[in-house]
Design a protein around this motif. Structure first.
Motif, PDB file in Angstrom:
ATOM      1  N   VAL A   1       0.838  -1.203   0.000  1.00 28.22           N
ATOM      2  CA  VAL A   1       0.000   0.000   0.000  1.00 28.22           C
ATOM      3  C   VAL A   1       0.872   1.252   0.000  1.00 28.22           C
ATOM      4  O   VAL A   1       0.603   2.211  -0.745  1.00 28.22           O
ATOM      5  N   LEU A   2       1.923   1.246   0.805  1.00 27.69           N
ATOM      6  CA  LEU A   2       2.841   2.388   0.834  1.00 27.69           C
ATOM      7  C   LEU A   2       3.465   2.611  -0.534  1.00 27.69           C
ATOM      8  O   LEU A   2       3.561   3.750  -1.015  1.00 27.69           O
ATOM      9  N   ALA A   3       3.898   1.528  -1.183  1.00 25.16           N
ATOM     10  CA  ALA A   3       4.505   1.642  -2.513  1.00 25.16           C
ATOM     11  C   ALA A   3       3.507   2.195  -3.529  1.00 25.16           C
ATOM     12  O   ALA A   3       3.858   3.045  -4.366  1.00 25.16           O
ATOM     13  N   VAL A   4       2.259   1.727  -3.464  1.00 21.44           N
ATOM     14  CA  VAL A   4       1.223   2.235  -4.367  1.00 21.44           C
ATOM     15  C   VAL A   4       1.006   3.726  -4.144  1.00 21.44           C
ATOM     16  O   VAL A   4       0.866   4.506  -5.099  1.00 21.44           O
ATOM     17  N   CYS A   5       0.988   4.138  -2.883  1.00 21.11           N
ATOM     18  CA  CYS A   5       0.788   5.558  -2.568  1.00 21.11           C
ATOM     19  C   CYS A   5       1.927   6.412  -3.118  1.00 21.11           C
ATOM     20  O   CYS A   5       1.698   7.504  -3.669  1.00 21.11           O
ATOM     21  N   VAL A   6       3.165   5.938  -2.975  1.00 24.53           N
ATOM     22  CA  VAL A   6       4.316   6.675  -3.502  1.00 24.53           C
ATOM     23  C   VAL A   6       4.213   6.786  -5.023  1.00 24.53           C
ATOM     24  O   VAL A   6       4.405   7.868  -5.601  1.00 24.53           O
ATOM     25  N   LEU A   7       3.907   5.672  -5.676  1.00 23.60           N
ATOM     26  CA  LEU A   7       3.803   5.677  -7.139  1.00 23.60           C
ATOM     27  C   LEU A   7       2.679   6.591  -7.609  1.00 23.60           C
ATOM     28  O   LEU A   7       2.859   7.399  -8.536  1.00 23.60           O
TER      29      LEU A   7
END
Length: 387
Positions: free
Chosen positions: A346-352
């Motif tokens: 989820v964190l990676a998706v938010c950054v992207l």
């Protein structure tokens, strides 16, 4: 929470502070991580990255400092209307897209923990989305989630609401204050902050997201001291020469936000004292240290630049994903040991998504709005340090 020192729009010869950009990004990533871990917490006493919510108070200190630095000497040639235009151009495009994201994901968050979602018709969801795009708070009649939030599609919108309050106060009154008057305000608001933290029912500053009177008191308490202190800092303190400032400040802010809660349920004042110390002393110190450092290597400059660029987008768009993650954790009783891989995803998706929104929406829209609204009298420029 948009406190950008390198926004698209206006030019100036003032020194740029890339380390403050990077620190804003570090704090934004910490607050997203805190919110994800918060889904697993049984209470405020057992949270991981326990003080992550204090990132908001750090943002307010940074905001006051940067706005004072960027605008204090411009009022002879700049009207309040122009100031408000600049702030709207900087902040509002991402608010609009965040509300759209929140509306798209709303029904995917259906869970007993959000009791009002299932009974919310689409037309009412759309009404709340449109109101949210204006950042006008909503009350109980439009509480479509059931958490009492003033912005039920994007919870952190409450801090942007208070950011606007701070900007309005600055443009209409506070910019005219002498250093002495500003210092008196800082002292009074600091006393109010300590009083609430130490004598309040919970021993922390958690809150501010509702129109309930008690919550509005918390919101104003969290805004006034940090914002005014940052503004005073920009006027009276000369920056020094601090080596390795980005690393040093990143460590300090990470430790300050990650430390476990102090005291227990029967001595909450201990934690309140710690939070007062952070907001009143540690956060202004971090801002001064960050402003006193330099980024010499290309790698460090790129890291600070990237973190600064995504800090506001990730802050304003991440919470719909947190709602969804929270519903999944709650409904399936997922412990941290099982949930952390999903949390990382989820964190990676938010950054992207933050980067995509920045590059393909926020920057182009702000450029277009700047060209349309700031043409007169040669006001369209580039690379001004804008808060």
């Amino acid at each position: 929470m948009a406190h950008d020192l390198s926004s698209v729009g206006f030019a100036d010869t003032k020194r740029h502070y890339p380390i403050l950009d990077g620190l804003r990004g570090v704090a934004a990533l910490i607050v997203v991580t805190f919110h994800l871990f918060e889904a697993h917490a049984a209470s405020r006493f057992v949270q991981i990255i326990n003080h992550g919510y204090l990132a908001v108070d750090f943002f307010f200190v940074l905001s006051g400092f940067v706005i004072g630095y960027a605008y204090d000497d411009r009022w002879k040639t700049m009207s309040a209307t122009e100031f408000f235009k600049r702030r709207l151009i900087r902040l509002h495009p991402m608010i609009v897209v965040a509300m759209i994201i929140g509306a798209i994901m709303f029904y995917f968050q259906s869970s007993p923990i959000f009791p009002n979602i299932e009974k919310t018709p689409v037309w009412l969801l759309l009404v709340v989305m449109v109101i949210g795009m204006t950042l006008i708070p909503v009350g109980a009649a439009l509480d479509i989630r059931g958490w009492g939030e003033m912005h039920p599609l994007v919870g952190p919108g409450w801090s942007l609401f208070y950011e606007y309050v701070g900007n309005i106060l600055y443009a209409l009154f506070v910019r005219k204050f002498s250093k002495l008057m500003l210092a008196l305000c800082v002292f009074v608001f600091g006393c109010a902050l300590v009083h609430y933290c130490v004598t309040g029912p919970n021993g922390d500053v958690i809150g501010g997201w509702s129109l309930a009177p008690a919550q509005m008191r918390i919101g104003l308490t969290r805004l006034l001291y940090p914002f005014f202190a940052g503004l005073l800092l920009s006027r009276i303190v000369k920056v020094g020469q601090v080596k390795h400032a980005f690393l040093l400040c990143s460590v300090i802010i990470t430790v300050a936000l990650a430390l476990p809660r102090f005291g227990g349920e029967h001595d909450v004042w201990i934690n309140g004292l710690y939070e007062s110390l952070c907001i009143i002393l540690v956060f202004p110190l971090i801002v001064w240290l960050g402003a006193s450092g330099e980024v010499r290597s290309g790698g460090s400059a790129k890291v600070c630049g990237f973190l600064g660029e995504i800090s506001y987008p990730i802050y304003i768009i991440h919470y719909p994903f947190v709602y969804t993650y929270t519903a999944w954790v709650h409904d399936n009783k997922v412990p941290v040991a099982q949930g952390w891989p999903v949390a990382i995803a989820v964190l990676a998706v938010c950054v992207l998504l933050a980067w995509v929104c920045l590059r393909f929406y926020d920057v182009p829209v702000r450029r277009w709005l700047t060209a349309k609204t700031m043409k007169k009298a040669g006001k369209v420029r580039t690379a001004q340090p804008v808060a």
